[in-house]
Design a protein around this motif. Structure first.
Motif, PDB file in Angstrom:
ATOM      1  N   PRO A 156       1.615   0.424  10.467  1.00  0.00           N
ATOM      2  CA  PRO A 156       0.539   1.390  10.225  1.00  0.00           C
ATOM      3  C   PRO A 156       0.191   2.222  11.457  1.00  0.00           C
ATOM      4  O   PRO A 156       0.000   1.692  12.549  1.00  0.00           O
ATOM      5  CB  PRO A 156      -0.635   0.495   9.809  1.00  0.00           C
ATOM      6  CG  PRO A 156       0.014  -0.726   9.237  1.00  0.00           C
ATOM      7  CD  PRO A 156       1.249  -0.936  10.050  1.00  0.00           C
ATOM      8  N   ALA A 157       0.167   3.541  11.247  1.00  0.00           N
ATOM      9  CA  ALA A 157      -0.261   4.509  12.270  1.00  0.00           C
ATOM     10  C   ALA A 157       0.646   4.545  13.495  1.00  0.00           C
ATOM     11  O   ALA A 157       0.263   5.059  14.541  1.00  0.00           O
ATOM     12  CB  ALA A 157      -1.710   4.255  12.699  1.00  0.00           C
ATOM     13  N   ALA A 158       1.869   4.035  13.395  1.00  0.00           N
ATOM     14  CA  ALA A 158       2.797   4.107  14.524  1.00  0.00           C
ATOM     15  C   ALA A 158       3.172   5.552  14.802  1.00  0.00           C
ATOM     16  O   ALA A 158       3.407   6.342  13.878  1.00  0.00           O
ATOM     17  CB  ALA A 158       4.049   3.290  14.221  1.00  0.00           C
ATOM     18  N   SER A 196      -3.663  -6.235  12.056  1.00  0.00           N
ATOM     19  CA  SER A 196      -4.816  -5.490  12.570  1.00  0.00           C
ATOM     20  C   SER A 196      -5.321  -4.494  11.543  1.00  0.00           C
ATOM     21  O   SER A 196      -6.537  -4.333  11.348  1.00  0.00           O
ATOM     22  CB  SER A 196      -4.437  -4.776  13.862  1.00  0.00           C
ATOM     23  OG  SER A 196      -5.505  -3.974  14.326  1.00  0.00           O
ATOM     24  N   ASP A 197      -4.379  -3.840  10.855  1.00  0.00           N
ATOM     25  CA  ASP A 197      -4.757  -2.855   9.834  1.00  0.00           C
ATOM     26  C   ASP A 197      -5.460  -3.539   8.661  1.00  0.00           C
ATOM     27  O   ASP A 197      -6.435  -3.019   8.121  1.00  0.00           O
ATOM     28  CB  ASP A 197      -3.508  -2.116   9.358  1.00  0.00           C
ATOM     29  CG  ASP A 197      -3.839  -0.925   8.478  1.00  0.00           C
ATOM     30  OD1 ASP A 197      -4.503   0.008   8.964  1.00  0.00           O
ATOM     31  OD2 ASP A 197      -3.437  -0.932   7.301  1.00  0.00           O
ATOM     32  N   VAL A 198      -4.974  -4.715   8.273  1.00  0.00           N
ATOM     33  CA  VAL A 198      -5.616  -5.465   7.185  1.00  0.00           C
ATOM     34  C   VAL A 198      -7.031  -5.857   7.588  1.00  0.00           C
ATOM     35  O   VAL A 198      -7.985  -5.708   6.797  1.00  0.00           O
ATOM     36  CB  VAL A 198      -4.788  -6.720   6.831  1.00  0.00           C
ATOM     37  CG1 VAL A 198      -5.567  -7.618   5.875  1.00  0.00           C
ATOM     38  CG2 VAL A 198      -3.460  -6.317   6.218  1.00  0.00           C
ATOM     39  N   ARG A 199      -7.195  -6.337   8.802  1.00  0.00           N
ATOM     40  CA  ARG A 199      -8.532  -6.723   9.271  1.00  0.00           C
ATOM     41  C   ARG A 199      -9.469  -5.517   9.280  1.00  0.00           C
ATOM     42  O   ARG A 199     -10.644  -5.618   8.903  1.00  0.00           O
ATOM     43  CB  ARG A 199      -8.444  -7.309  10.677  1.00  0.00           C
ATOM     44  CG  ARG A 199      -7.782  -8.671  10.748  1.00  0.00           C
ATOM     45  CD  ARG A 199      -7.759  -9.190  12.182  1.00  0.00           C
ATOM     46  NE  ARG A 199      -7.092 -10.475  12.313  1.00  0.00           N
ATOM     47  CZ  ARG A 199      -7.669 -11.644  12.085  1.00  0.00           C
ATOM     48  NH1 ARG A 199      -8.950 -11.695  11.743  1.00  0.00           N
ATOM     49  NH2 ARG A 199      -6.992 -12.770  12.222  1.00  0.00           N
ATOM     50  N   LYS A 200      -8.967  -4.380   9.685  1.00  0.00           N
ATOM     51  CA  LYS A 200      -9.787  -3.173   9.774  1.00  0.00           C
ATOM     52  C   LYS A 200     -10.232  -2.693   8.404  1.00  0.00           C
ATOM     53  O   LYS A 200     -11.339  -2.181   8.242  1.00  0.00           O
ATOM     54  CB  LYS A 200      -8.997  -2.074  10.487  1.00  0.00           C
ATOM     55  CG  LYS A 200      -9.748  -0.764  10.649  1.00  0.00           C
ATOM     56  CD  LYS A 200      -8.936   0.230  11.467  1.00  0.00           C
ATOM     57  CE  LYS A 200      -7.659   0.609  10.735  1.00  0.00           C
ATOM     58  NZ  LYS A 200      -6.890   1.641  11.486  1.00  0.00           N
ATOM     59  N   ASN A 201      -9.369  -2.861   7.403  1.00  0.00           N
ATOM     60  CA  ASN A 201      -9.659  -2.329   6.079  1.00  0.00           C
ATOM     61  C   ASN A 201     -10.260  -3.354   5.126  1.00  0.00           C
ATOM     62  O   ASN A 201     -10.584  -3.011   3.987  1.00  0.00           O
ATOM     63  CB  ASN A 201      -8.382  -1.746   5.473  1.00  0.00           C
ATOM     64  CG  ASN A 201      -7.960  -0.456   6.161  1.00  0.00           C
ATOM     65  OD1 ASN A 201      -8.555   0.593   5.949  1.00  0.00           O
ATOM     66  ND2 ASN A 201      -6.944  -0.543   7.010  1.00  0.00           N
ATOM     67  N   LEU A 228       0.826  -1.200   0.000  1.00  0.00           N
ATOM     68  CA  LEU A 228       0.000   0.000   0.000  1.00  0.00           C
ATOM     69  C   LEU A 228       0.863   1.255   0.000  1.00  0.00           C
ATOM     70  O   LEU A 228       1.858   1.340   0.714  1.00  0.00           O
ATOM     71  CB  LEU A 228      -0.933   0.004   1.215  1.00  0.00           C
ATOM     72  CG  LEU A 228      -1.921  -1.161   1.306  1.00  0.00           C
ATOM     73  CD1 LEU A 228      -2.746  -1.056   2.574  1.00  0.00           C
ATOM     74  CD2 LEU A 228      -2.830  -1.173   0.080  1.00  0.00           C
ATOM     75  N   ALA A 229       0.461   2.242  -0.790  1.00  0.00           N
ATOM     76  CA  ALA A 229       1.173   3.518  -0.831  1.00  0.00           C
ATOM     77  C   ALA A 229       0.667   4.434   0.276  1.00  0.00           C
ATOM     78  O   ALA A 229      -0.517   4.431   0.618  1.00  0.00           O
ATOM     79  CB  ALA A 229       0.963   4.183  -2.188  1.00  0.00           C
ATOM     80  N   ILE A 230       1.583   5.212   0.862  1.00  0.00           N
ATOM     81  CA  ILE A 230       1.212   6.232   1.842  1.00  0.00           C
ATOM     82  C   ILE A 230       1.924   7.524   1.489  1.00  0.00           C
ATOM     83  O   ILE A 230       2.936   7.517   0.779  1.00  0.00           O
ATOM     84  CB  ILE A 230       1.566   5.804   3.286  1.00  0.00           C
ATOM     85  CG1 ILE A 230       3.081   5.624   3.451  1.00  0.00           C
ATOM     86  CG2 ILE A 230       0.821   4.541   3.679  1.00  0.00           C
ATOM     87  CD1 ILE A 230       3.510   5.415   4.886  1.00  0.00           C
ATOM     88  N   GLY A 231       1.406   8.633   1.979  1.00  0.00           N
ATOM     89  CA  GLY A 231       1.979   9.923   1.623  1.00  0.00           C
ATOM     90  C   GLY A 231       3.290  10.232   2.312  1.00  0.00           C
ATOM     91  O   GLY A 231       4.096  11.010   1.795  1.00  0.00           O
ATOM     92  N   GLU A 232       3.540   9.613   3.477  1.00  0.00           N
ATOM     93  CA  GLU A 232       4.694   9.991   4.279  1.00  0.00           C
ATOM     94  C   GLU A 232       5.991   9.315   3.843  1.00  0.00           C
ATOM     95  O   GLU A 232       7.078   9.815   4.129  1.00  0.00           O
ATOM     96  CB  GLU A 232       4.442   9.658   5.760  1.00  0.00           C
ATOM     97  CG  GLU A 232       3.321  10.443   6.399  1.00  0.00           C
ATOM     98  CD  GLU A 232       1.941   9.888   6.053  1.00  0.00           C
ATOM     99  OE1 GLU A 232       1.881   8.770   5.477  1.00  0.00           O
ATOM    100  OE2 GLU A 232       0.949  10.567   6.337  1.00  0.00           O
ATOM    101  N   ARG A 233       5.896   8.180   3.184  1.00  0.00           N
ATOM    102  CA  ARG A 233       7.088   7.421   2.803  1.00  0.00           C
ATOM    103  C   ARG A 233       6.941   6.894   1.385  1.00  0.00           C
ATOM    104  O   ARG A 233       5.888   6.401   1.005  1.00  0.00           O
ATOM    105  CB  ARG A 233       7.323   6.243   3.760  1.00  0.00           C
ATOM    106  CG  ARG A 233       7.676   6.626   5.197  1.00  0.00           C
ATOM    107  CD  ARG A 233       7.758   5.377   6.081  1.00  0.00           C
ATOM    108  NE  ARG A 233       8.074   5.698   7.462  1.00  0.00           N
ATOM    109  CZ  ARG A 233       9.303   5.716   7.973  1.00  0.00           C
ATOM    110  NH1 ARG A 233      10.324   5.407   7.196  1.00  0.00           N
ATOM    111  NH2 ARG A 233       9.512   6.025   9.241  1.00  0.00           N
TER     112      ARG A 233
END
Length: 317
Positions: free
Chosen positions: A286-288, A235-240, A35-40
């Motif tokens: 994610p979200a650290a 956890s992030d995969v389950r959430k999304n 997954l792409a994110i804006g910060e990295r």
């Protein structure tokens, strides 16, 4: 940036303008895929030595990150691909296309595991229509897409000299195909060690715990290691995922735990290698926040007591 993040960054990084090594390592992109994110940006690194650039992985956004780091495209002598997952190769078509567009045809060698030649041939096929039509002028012939480019496939225990740099490769544990099987031969993930007369830098690539990588990194001045927070990622995969497939999630978790490094794994590897300094990249958590970052450093520090930093994009070491 929080004080904790400042502390984490200060543990091992020097700003580009303050660094004066004959060989330096730039973490162009420090986010593991998919997954792409804006910060990295996606995984990409540059080894700078005696005016030349040696790219180590080339994830999506590599050429933009090079521009931000003031690294000229024409300075690239070689590209090293640790493995052929898309987050480590997605920027290669743009890089080769931009070389062609800007009339850079100096020699460039692309090194990588088995399958690299097939991958690059596919990029040249993709470039074909644009390079043949060139700038739309009738009767004007253009240079072929592969002009100046050589591909060399490497496998476990490869050793070679690239300019004045000794390069060693070891197969790591990012894949777990049965040893000696056709899949084991065809699909490999490599770690690299680069030795210049001044210093040694070892890059794990994507890997799980690996005695081969520990051996490769013995006494290295700088160990650049991947790391992920598996629990947070799952956890992030389950959430999304609104309707997660239990079998898929189980397979994903098994892959992440076996084929990547946790903070504890990284500390164990760095200590076993007696690395003088540790830089964390391919960071997936994610979200650290800053407190989480310090927690990772503390977990690494349970086994490894030398300077450690969680890299950000465009840091230089």
């Amino acid at each position: 940036m929080s004080p904790l993040l400042v502390l984490a960054a200060a543990a091992g990084s020097l700003p580009a303008q303050a660094q004066d090594n004959d060989a330096s390592w730039v973490t162009l992109g420090t986010r593991g895929g998919p997954l792409a994110i804006g910060e990295r940006s996606q995984p990409a690194n540059a080894l700078l030595y005696e005016g030349a650039t040696y790219l180590v992985d080339a994830g999506d956004g590599t050429v933009e990150q090079m521009a931000k780091a003031d690294i000229p495209l024409a300075s690239i002598h070689a590209v090293f691909l640790s493995h052929l997952h898309f987050d480590h190769t997605g920027g290669l078509p743009a890089l080769l296309g931009l070389r062609w567009q800007t009339n850079i045809f100096s020699p460039l060698t692309i090194y990588g595991p088995p399958g690299t030649a097939e991958t690059v041939q596919g990029i040249w096929a993709y470039m074909g229509p644009a390079t043949r039509s060139a700038f739309g002028q009738p009767g004007v012939k253009s240079m072929p897409a592969d002009t100046g480019i050589t591909v060399v496939e490497l496998s476990d225990e490869a050793e070679l000299m690239v300019d004045d740099i000794k390069v060693q490769a070891r197969k790591n544990t990012h894949y777990s195909f049965a040893p000696g099987s056709p899949e084991d031969q065809a699909y490999q993930s490599l770690a690299f060690r680069f030795d210049t007369p001044e210093r040694s830098i070892t890059y794990t690539g994507d890997t799980g715990p690996s005695k081969a990588v520990e051996e490769l990194a013995k006494g290295t001045d700088l160990l650049v290691a991947e790391m992920m927070d598996v629990d947070r990622t799952i956890s992030d995969v389950r959430k999304n995922a609104p309707n997660p497939n239990p079998q898929m999630l189980a397979g994903l978790e098994a892959h992440l735990r076996a084929h990547h490094l946790t903070p504890s794994d990284v500390g164990t590897m760095a200590a076993a290698a007696n690395a003088k300094r540790l830089v964390i990249t391919h960071f997936v958590a994610p979200a650290a926040d800053g407190r989480d970052m310090m927690g990772y450093l503390e977990e690494i520090g349970e086994n490894y007591t030398h300077p450690t930093v969680i890299a950000t994009d465009l840091s230089r070491y």
